[in-house]
Design an enzyme around this catalytic site. Structure first.
Site, short mmCIF file in Angstrom:
data_model
loop_
_atom_site.label_atom_id
_atom_site.label_comp_id
_atom_site.label_asym_id
_atom_site.label_seq_id
_atom_site.Cartn_x
_atom_site.Cartn_y
_atom_site.Cartn_z
N GLU A 101 -5.76 0.97 -3.79
CA GLU A 101 -5.04 0.75 -2.53
C GLU A 101 -3.93 -0.29 -2.68
O GLU A 101 -3.55 -0.94 -1.71
CB GLU A 101 -6.02 0.31 -1.45
CG GLU A 101 -6.98 1.41 -1.03
CD GLU A 101 -7.77 1.01 0.21
OE1 GLU A 101 -7.56 1.65 1.25
OE2 GLU A 101 -8.58 0.06 0.12
N ALA A 111 -20.27 -1.64 1.82
CA ALA A 111 -20.87 -0.32 1.61
C ALA A 111 -20.41 0.20 0.26
O ALA A 111 -19.27 0.02 -0.13
CB ALA A 111 -20.43 0.64 2.70
N ASN A 168 -8.70 -8.58 -3.99
CA ASN A 168 -8.76 -7.28 -4.66
C ASN A 168 -7.84 -7.15 -5.88
O ASN A 168 -8.31 -6.76 -6.96
CB ASN A 168 -8.46 -6.15 -3.65
CG ASN A 168 -9.60 -5.99 -2.66
OD1 ASN A 168 -10.45 -6.87 -2.53
ND2 ASN A 168 -9.63 -4.88 -1.96
N ASN A 219 -7.84 -9.19 1.46
CA ASN A 219 -7.71 -8.11 0.49
C ASN A 219 -6.58 -8.36 -0.51
O ASN A 219 -6.67 -7.96 -1.67
CB ASN A 219 -7.45 -6.77 1.19
CG ASN A 219 -8.71 -6.22 1.83
OD1 ASN A 219 -9.82 -6.52 1.39
ND2 ASN A 219 -8.55 -5.44 2.87
N LYS A 235 -7.63 -9.52 7.69
CA LYS A 235 -8.29 -8.72 6.66
C LYS A 235 -7.35 -8.50 5.48
O LYS A 235 -7.77 -8.56 4.31
CB LYS A 235 -8.71 -7.36 7.26
CG LYS A 235 -9.38 -6.39 6.28
CD LYS A 235 -10.84 -6.74 6.05
CE LYS A 235 -11.53 -5.85 5.01
NZ LYS A 235 -12.20 -4.69 5.55
N SER A 259 -13.38 -3.42 -4.06
CA SER A 259 -13.11 -1.97 -4.03
C SER A 259 -12.01 -1.61 -5.02
O SER A 259 -12.05 -0.55 -5.65
CB SER A 259 -12.72 -1.54 -2.62
OG SER A 259 -11.59 -2.27 -2.18
#
Lengths: 299, 299
Positions: free
Chosen positions: A260, A126, A189, A185, A181, A248
């Site tokens: 993050e 998203a 990321n 990440n 997950k 992200s």
């Protein structure tokens, strides 16, 4: 059944829009400007050619906001959780679902133990277009597990039975789904943010691939999750299926937002310290990214 | 006394211009375009307000070029040395001075042992403006030592006695001066290229400083040079005095040139392998920078 969605980023807007198909949903957001826009324009979901607008209730969220809904879905970023938890502490018997990356949010759960706590991992892609609009860039599942094994909630049963287009899968154990997950990440990321490349470049560039394996090995040594080869295949599969995406963390870097990195690499470093394991490369990348944040924020 | 300068980058142009004050100098360069420009326009040195132009002989350099000068100064980058060495092998009794960063050039010296070999480390800041013009951005010394201890050369005596404005310091041992330069280059150049920041940011940004210490510790564990605290003070002193500079590796990244990462971090990794020492962060940064070169060169 009434649902409160706390946080109106890409995830918050997507879940509000989808769950509003069968539940009464209210969004809680931080900025007055966004509150006014959502109030006026509703929430728009763009899924390929389809553009779907929906009226959704919206309210400002602060430490004092009184939440009356029975189900709370927390979609705010990890670094905003501390202030949200201050508000949530006063409630009892609510169903609270956390949809964060990383693992740091677990540390707050002891403050909320009079509620039914669940954690979820979302597979949807998203992308927030503006304060009221979200693009669905990839469809997936929502994996959910109770933080205390015996907890159940009618909310998830309704979701599962009535919202087949936006599937939820209930798991028994929360640790494996979060850890699986997290390792994805932790590998994708930070490196895409450091190199400023789309996800697929980590696989197609042979030197970047070596650095990806290095981070994977260190992260895997800390996260006790599955078999090594299977987990590596899982990471590269996700990297391949999202090869054109900007992660992200890269997007946060590009748009000048806080990343993050604490929730992802910072968590691994904490766990490494507890386990007395050295994670030299993760330590290096963590500080490289924090340094880039500092440079950016002082500019 | 006739001097050949092989390589016409910033260092080659600077040394040609300075040494031409007392020696007969000829520049050997690779590109015909640069040869023609130097032939037509001479070499210009810009030092603050002063702009000084000099006619200097120039010739194209290839594997077959016959070099008649007795003193050869090699200022080409490390990654160009292999082809230059092929030419130089045929000579005997020449004085050859290498002015490279890193240490890899040492591995070629056995092919040249019928000559008098010297290595030098330059402290001047020099920036090439175009094919015939160089800026002197900071004045320093040229530290030189023989590769075989007993070697001497009249060339250096003349330089020392007649060129006080462009001082040379003769040392006995070559290893300490190269290692001391290498540790500075290993800490400052790769990180500034990775973060795309000027040198001073490594000290002023507390997270970057942590990553700088990490690289320093790994590099120091391999390079047996001086006391640790003294060496760290040396590195930070250079970083401070060049705080506004873009390192040569950052400039190479910015201008799309091949970097010296092999000569600097690649050398440390080789030595680490021989010594069976792990250098996880240097290994990571090496591949991150090689990956960035690949991305850039495929664009």
């Amino acid at each position: 059944m009434e649902i409160a969605i706390i946080g109106a980023g890409a995830t918050g807007l997507l879940y509000a829009h989808q769950l509003a198909n069968i539940f009464r949903v209210k969004i809680y957001c931080k900025r007055e400007e966004q509150r006014n826009l959502i109030h006026k324009e509703g929430v728009t979901l763009i899924d390929g050619e389809q553009i779907m607008n929906k009226k959704i209730k919206v309210e400002l969220f602060s430490d004092e906001t009184e939440i009356n809904e029975d189900v709370l879905i927390i979609t705010a970023k990890q670094y905003s959780l501390e202030s949200i938890i201050r508000n949530l502490k006063k409630y009892q018997n609510k169903t609270i679902l956390f949809l964060q990356n990383g693992m740091n949010h677990i540390t707050y759960f002891h403050e909320l133990q009079q509620n039914k706590i669940f954690v979820g991992v979302i597979e949807h892609g998203a992308k927030k277009e503006n304060d009221t609009t979200v693009y669905l860039t990839g469809k997936g599942l929502t994996n959910v597990a109770p933080y205390n094994e015996h907890h159940t909630s009618l909310f998830f049963e309704n979701w599962d039975s009535k919202l087949k287009d936006f599937p939820i899968v209930m798991e028994k154990q929360w640790y494996p789904i979060l850890a699986k997950k997290l390792i994805v990440n932790a590998v994708i990321n930070p490196l895409t943010a450091l190199y400023k490349v789309e996800n697929g470049k980590l696989l197609s560039n042979k030197n970047y691939l070596i650095t990806m394996e290095t981070i994977f090995n260190e992260a895997f040594s800390i996260l006790n999750v599955g078999k090594k080869e299977e987990m590596w295949n899982h990471v590269t599969k996700i990297c391949t299926s999202t090869s054109k995406n900007h992660s992200s963390m890269l997007r946060d870097m590009e748009t000048g937002k806080k990343t993050e990195v604490d929730a992802i690499l910072g968590y691994l470093l904490q766990e490494g310290k507890k386990a007395k394991k050295e994670l030299p490369v993760i330590h290096f990348v963590y500080h490289a990214l924090k340094g880039m944040e500092n440079v950016r924020m002082n500019e």
